[in-house]
Motif scaffolding. Structure first.
Motif, short mmCIF file in Angstrom:
data_model
loop_
_atom_site.label_atom_id
_atom_site.label_comp_id
_atom_site.label_asym_id
_atom_site.label_seq_id
_atom_site.Cartn_x
_atom_site.Cartn_y
_atom_site.Cartn_z
N ILE A 1 0.84 -1.19 0.00
CA ILE A 1 0.00 0.00 0.00
C ILE A 1 0.88 1.25 0.00
O ILE A 1 1.90 1.31 0.70
N LYS B 1 -3.56 1.92 -3.55
CA LYS B 1 -4.43 2.10 -2.39
C LYS B 1 -5.17 0.82 -2.00
O LYS B 1 -5.77 0.76 -0.92
N ASN B 2 -5.13 -0.19 -2.86
CA ASN B 2 -5.84 -1.43 -2.57
C ASN B 2 -5.14 -2.57 -3.29
O ASN B 2 -4.69 -2.41 -4.43
#
Length: 239
Positions: free
Chosen positions: A178, A202-203
């Motif tokens: 991340i 972010k994921n």
């Protein structure tokens, strides 16, 4: 409502009268406020026609009528173009989709074919929010740290995208965390050649066979931002 409009439109095409020029009238200051500019592309659906039509706004008289070009499918739908037919218009303006209901007033054939529509009384808007996403399949080269993989952008929004990478003998899945920075190189619809887009992870969804990462765009170019907005608008069913 349109008394003398044939003379007016003929005068416009012969002499370029300012009454019909978008650059000479501030449509946000006079009459009803409307986020609609001369030259903007519109999509509309007409009563009795089962598919959307494309056109361009070429003029207007505030609080009276709009003037648009004849759609490209004119020969297929001309028998439906009768005064009073219901029409629903949609268009994209600065990242927001606007829509309104109207009726056909009249068609003129000379000096060019044009449609005159009733000026809208109520305009609705639909904001393409940052979380609004559209499915996509854009081949992409993904660079994370010093490793390069080939994958695809499988959905996109104005602020980010999801990228899919398959594991293979030729290209093993990269190690990711991340907030790792990433560079995507891909061809966006409407843009010639590959473009680089910078982002931050972010994921992460990972298995032995594949890697799906959610990416937040960083410093996205205005041109690409606008094209993504148009793409999302195009794939949505607003009708």
């Amino acid at each position: 409502m349109l008394s003398g409009f044939r003379k007016e439109i003929t005068t416009f095409y012969r002499y370029g009268t300012t009454a019909m020029k978008g650059n000479d009238i501030d449509y946000f200051e006079y009459g009803k406020r409307i986020n609609l500019e001369i030259g903007i592309h519109i999509q509309f659906k007409m009563e009795g026609v089962g598919f959307p039509l494309q056109s361009v706004l070429v003029g207007m008289e505030i609080n009276e009528y709009l003037i648009i070009k004849i759609p490209g499918q004119y020969t297929n739908i001309k028998h439906k173009l009768v005064p009073g037919v219901d029409i629903v218009v949609r268009y994209l303006y600065q990242g927001t989709v606007y829509g309104f209901q109207t009726k056909l007033i009249e068609i003129i054939s000379t000096p060019v074919k044009l449609l005159f529509l009733e000026y809208p009384k109520i305009i609705e808007h639909y904001d393409l929010r940052s979380q609004k996403r559209a499915d996509s399949l854009f081949p992409a080269t993904v660079k994370m740290k010093d490793k390069i993989n080939h994958g695809a952008i499988i959905d996109v929004s104005k602020n980010g995208c999801r990228c899919h990478i398959l594991n293979s003998r030729q290209e093993t899945l990269p190690p990711v965390q991340i907030d790792d920075e990433i560079v995507l190189k891909c061809k966006f619809p409407g843009v010639q050649g590959d473009r680089e887009v910078f982002g931050k992870i972010k994921n992460i969804k990972r298995s032995r066979k594949e890697l799906i990462i959610g990416v937040e765009f960083l410093g996205l170019e205005v041109e690409i931002h606008d094209l993504i907005s148009q793409y999302i608008y195009a794939v949505e069913d607003f009708f």
